[in-house]
Design a protein around this motif. Structure first.
Motif, short mmCIF file in Angstrom:
data_model
loop_
_atom_site.label_atom_id
_atom_site.label_comp_id
_atom_site.label_asym_id
_atom_site.label_seq_id
_atom_site.Cartn_x
_atom_site.Cartn_y
_atom_site.Cartn_z
N ALA A 131 0.81 -1.22 0.00
CA ALA A 131 0.00 0.00 0.00
C ALA A 131 0.85 1.27 0.00
N ILE A 132 1.92 1.31 0.79
CA ILE A 132 2.69 2.56 0.90
C ILE A 132 3.41 2.89 -0.41
N PRO A 133 4.19 1.97 -1.03
CA PRO A 133 4.79 2.31 -2.32
C PRO A 133 3.75 2.63 -3.39
N ALA A 134 2.65 1.90 -3.36
CA ALA A 134 1.60 2.16 -4.35
C ALA A 134 1.04 3.57 -4.19
N ALA A 135 0.97 4.04 -2.95
CA ALA A 135 0.48 5.40 -2.70
C ALA A 135 1.52 6.46 -3.06
N LEU A 136 2.81 6.13 -2.88
CA LEU A 136 3.86 7.09 -3.18
C LEU A 136 3.99 7.35 -4.69
N GLN A 137 3.79 6.30 -5.49
CA GLN A 137 3.83 6.45 -6.95
C GLN A 137 2.59 5.75 -7.51
N PRO A 138 1.42 6.38 -7.40
CA PRO A 138 0.17 5.68 -7.71
C PRO A 138 -0.18 5.61 -9.18
N GLN A 139 0.35 6.53 -9.99
CA GLN A 139 -0.13 6.64 -11.36
C GLN A 139 1.01 6.55 -12.36
N GLN A 140 0.78 5.76 -13.39
CA GLN A 140 1.79 5.54 -14.41
C GLN A 140 1.98 6.80 -15.27
N VAL B 215 -0.92 6.62 -20.84
CA VAL B 215 -0.40 7.08 -19.55
C VAL B 215 -0.51 8.60 -19.45
N ARG B 216 -0.13 9.13 -18.29
CA ARG B 216 -0.08 10.58 -18.10
C ARG B 216 1.30 11.11 -18.52
N ALA B 217 1.33 12.33 -18.96
CA ALA B 217 2.59 12.97 -19.35
C ALA B 217 3.17 13.75 -18.18
N LEU B 218 4.43 13.51 -17.89
CA LEU B 218 5.19 14.32 -16.94
C LEU B 218 6.15 15.18 -17.75
N VAL B 219 5.82 16.46 -17.87
CA VAL B 219 6.65 17.38 -18.63
C VAL B 219 7.71 17.96 -17.70
#
Length: 805
Positions: free
Chosen positions: A700-709, A740-744
């Motif tokens: 749960a904790i790592p999944a919450a820290l980086q939840p979205q691809q 996925v989402r874009a991280l600019v």
């Protein structure tokens, strides 16, 4: 690693290229920071992205993925042109002065002997000139045009700063600074250490990337030195142990080779692997190959392995080809594989071209998954919405899940990147029906063996005669297995130097691999581990942190292979006369009677300097090899080849072969390679600190820290494509697509390559459809091709298109 984690603190320059330790190895990276604090060392980072490691660097320079050899070749050219090498080291300890055959040549990307139809080489010309005694000829002046040093100069002449810049995208001024910083460690009192990881190995030229830095470190005199070396940062805590124990398609334990069909008897097998010395007076340690293989066969087959039957050598499988992971899945895709055991591995997420893999798995009759957690592989047959589309009705495969344990639920040894075997203890009981891997394998084996006893078979001997002398046959203890790896005396082993005395008595644990014999009187499950569990007990469990010399050498903390040696090739830390190159780093030296110092000498301890024995004792010539002879598939000098998916379409350094000419590619996968007109961006995969591969998305904790691809793109590329930070985008390759989402970000800038901008796209690997943090497997994008030598897939350089949805 030639050195170890702690030794990084002794460096004057830490080069991080092909890795991102601040992100992927955060605990080990502290030693690089300690080098900066203790020695005012400089940290230099070369990476396609401005990474967390780069944020700590004294100097950062960008590079296009897949062009490492272009840059490193340029560094070699700089060192040779500007005479920036440790001359005495190069002359005495490398093969720079050795003469190469007159018919060896290199022409526009190809070495002599190339067979285009088979994508392979006849390597017979990649050899030394030999004298009447069979020894390599040398020119100590290193001026003969056929000597290795002069051939190397000629090979790297085209790697000018301008050429390097035009291929890598690194500005010329940055490249020149890289060269100057590296060249500064040619002084005997300065060292550079190289840290690399999957950023170098996951290329079709991965092995040659590491060869290239090897050449640089040899020219600088940095191999064998404290604060020097070439240090591989392994991706798991026990991946080093995996390779040590031969859990590879081409290896037996201790880096012994798997026999081929042409090696029908033990003598033929050994003759191809136990070399004759190529220079007089050399240690040539692989000459002891008969002791290693016979002791392994005795450990495996016990009384059934005798001199009369070649020590049961016929029980070993003989390969017609190498069954690496890409080859196995190619056969699986052709319907030629009936069953597949998958233990501690998630191939649907970890091998290229997910769609090909999933289709291949549908053709199995059965799949056995041994893992503590649900994986994408164990669930491949089940539709997972947009993340994984499959028609379960068309899947014939029966899947068995056997729950195993996590590391904290086990006892045993773990081998870290620095070759340290450290014993750990069980911290918790496993849940439910989970069993540790050893018990699972043992239960399967004992039941299969019983079936062979009852029903017979075409060749039951290797199963029925396998030595399995554990107190509980269905559950061998870690202690028993560790003692077996170490080895024991099958019979009394006399001391040849002192009649009436013995190196070991029957039944005793061996003190080290120096005791191994080729006559069947010793057994060892992994010769390099000999010494880890002796008559004195479990050396891996030692926890004395004493550092007598202040060089970070703690000989009584755990145990390192080989022979508890913390830096290998450490004889090279002293000059030809046996005096330390750097008195402030007095590591190994000749005291007038023997080699002594802070570490176990990687040498014949009684061989005086005047004997001329070289420090690179595993090589038949005793020399560090600037010229690799026939060791690698694509050539004896590292050469720049483009990734198989290149944004250029040409290779000015190798016009006759744009990409690696010796890399294997299957016909169907050749058709699935993309080109830059359709896929204009260079993609590279990477890892995040918050996740560990595909495991921690279950927590749960790592999944919450980086939840979205997400996918990371540069600001200029985002403007060109009309993409804003957080937008939903589709990333496509010739093989598949992910949404996925874009991280600019400012961390990835466009690179000026051959007069035009090349954009790099960074794609984290950690998501999948099994676990709490769900997403796409990014290997839906990656090409099904690997390194020409060991077939590590090319995950670090491939072509994609990115568009806003």
């Amino acid at each position: 690693m030639t050195n170890n984690w702690v030794d990084i603190r002794n460096a004057d320059l830490v080069l991080v290229m092909g890795g991102n330790p601040a992100e992927a190895h955060p605990c080990g990276f502290k030693w690089a920071l300690e080098a900066k604090a203790r020695k005012k060392a400089r940290l230099m980072v070369i990476d396609p992205r401005f990474t967390r490691t780069a944020a700590m660097a004294d100097f950062y320079a960008p590079i296009r993925p897949g062009t490492d050899i272009a840059l490193l070749g340029g560094v070699i050219r700089h060192l040779l042109e500007n005479d920036k090498m440790l001359h005495e080291y190069v002359r005495a300890f490398t093969n720079a002065s050795f003469l190469v055959r007159e018919d060896f040549a290199f022409d526009e990307g190809l070495f002599t002997g190339y067979d285009e139809a088979n994508r392979s080489y006849d390597k017979s010309t990649w050899a030394y000139q030999l004298d009447a005694q069979g020894y390599a000829k040398t020119d100590p002046s290193m001026q003969d045009p056929r000597c290795v040093l002069q051939l190397m100069k000629k090979h790297y002449e085209p790697y000018t700063p301008e050429m390097v810049s035009s291929l890598t995208g690194m500005p010329v001024a940055d490249f020149q600074k890289v060269c100057e910083w590296i060249a500064s460690t040619a002084a005997p009192d300065r060292t550079m250490t190289s840290l690399y990881a999957l950023g170098w190995t996951q290329h079709t030229v991965g092995s040659q990337n590491i060869r290239a830095i090897s050449c640089i470190q040899l020219l600088l005199g940095n191999i064998g030195m404290p604060g020097g070396g070439i240090n591989a940062l392994r991706g798991h805590s026990n991946i080093q142990g995996l390779t040590d124990l031969g859990v590879m398609s081409h290896l037996l334990p201790g880096y012994l080779g798997i026999p081929s069909e042409a090696e029908a008897d033990l003598g033929t097998y050994i003759a191809k692997r136990a070399p004759k010395a190529l220079r007089p007076g050399q240690m040539n340690y692989w000459g002891n190959y008969p002791k290693f293989i016979v002791s392994l066969l005795k450990a495996w087959y016990g009384d059934a392995a005798t001199k009369d039957n070649d020590f049961a050598y016929r029980y070993l499988p003989k390969q017609d080809i190498t069954y690496d992971i890409l080859q196995v899945y190619e056969f699986m895709a052709q319907g030629k594989v009936n069953g597949y055991f998958c233990q501690g591995f998630n191939p649907l997420a970890s091998i290229p071209d997910k769609d090909k893999l999933a289709e291949a798995m549908t053709k199995l009759k059965y799949l056995v998954v041994i893992d503590p957690l649900q994986t994408e592989t164990s669930e491949f047959w089940k539709p997972q919405g947009e993340w994984h589309e499959i028609d379960s009705a068309k899947v014939q495969t029966e899947v068995f899940r056997l729950p195993s344990t996590c590391f904290a639920e086990e006892e045993g040894s773990i081998v870290n990147s620095g070759r340290w075997l450290q014993w750990h203890y069980q911290g918790a009981e496993p849940p439910g029906e989970a069993k540790h891997d050893g018990e699972i394998v043992a239960e399967i084996f004992t039941r299969v063996r019983e079936l062979y006893r009852k029903e017979g078979g075409a060749f039951p001997d290797p199963i029925l005669n396998l030595s399995w002398n554990y107190k509980i046959p269905a559950d061998p203890s870690p202690e028993e297995v560790a003692k077996e790896f170490n080895g024991w005396a099958v019979a009394d082993v006399p001391d040849p130097k002192e009649p009436g005395k013995f190196l070991a008595r029957k039944g005793e644990q061996l003190s080290g691999f120096g005791v191994l014999q080729a006559d069947g009187t010793t057994a060892s499950g992994c010769w390099i581990f000999a010494g880890c569990w002796t008559q004195a007990g479990n050396q891996m469990a030692r926890r004395d942190p004493s550092d007598p010399t202040g060089l970070g050498v703690t000989p009584n903390w755990a145990w390192a292979w080989p022979a508890n040696r913390r830096i290998i090739y450490n004889r090279a830390s002293a000059d030809a006369a046996g005096k330390p190159w750097d008195p402030a780093r007095r590591y190994i030296y000749w005291n007038g009677a023997a080699w002594a110092g802070a570490d176990v000498p990687d040498f014949n301890a009684a061989a005086a300097p005047e004997t001329g024995m070289g420090p690179f004792i595993m090589n038949a010539d005793g020399a560090g090899r600037l010229f690799a002879l026939s060791s690698l598939a694509e050539g004896p000098f590292p050469t720049h080849y483009e990734p198989f998916e290149t944004p250029l379409g040409e290779n000015p350094l190798s016009p006759k072969s744009v990409s690696n000419p010796a890399a294997r590619i299957f016909p169907g996968d050749l058709e699935r390679l993309g080109t830059s007109d359709e896929f204009p961006f260079v993609a590279t995969s990477y890892r995040l600190t918050e996740h560990f591969h595909f495991w921690t998305k279950h927590a749960a904790i790592p999944a919450a820290l980086q939840p979205q691809q997400f996918v990371e793109i540069g600001e200029k590329m985002a403007v060109e494509r009309g993409i804003a930070n957080g937008d939903k985008v589709v990333v496509r390759s010739k093989r598949g697509a992910i949404h996925v989402r874009a991280l600019v970000t400012k961390r990835i800038a466009p690179l000026l390559v051959q007069g035009r901008d090349v954009h790099v796209v960074g794609i984290p690997i950690h998501w999948g459809f099994a676990g709490l943090s769900q997403g796409y497997l990014i290997n839906a994008l990656t090409p099904f091709i690997g390194d020409a030598n060991v077939q590590t897939p090319e995950f670090k350089a491939f072509l994609v298109d990115v568009r806003k949805e």
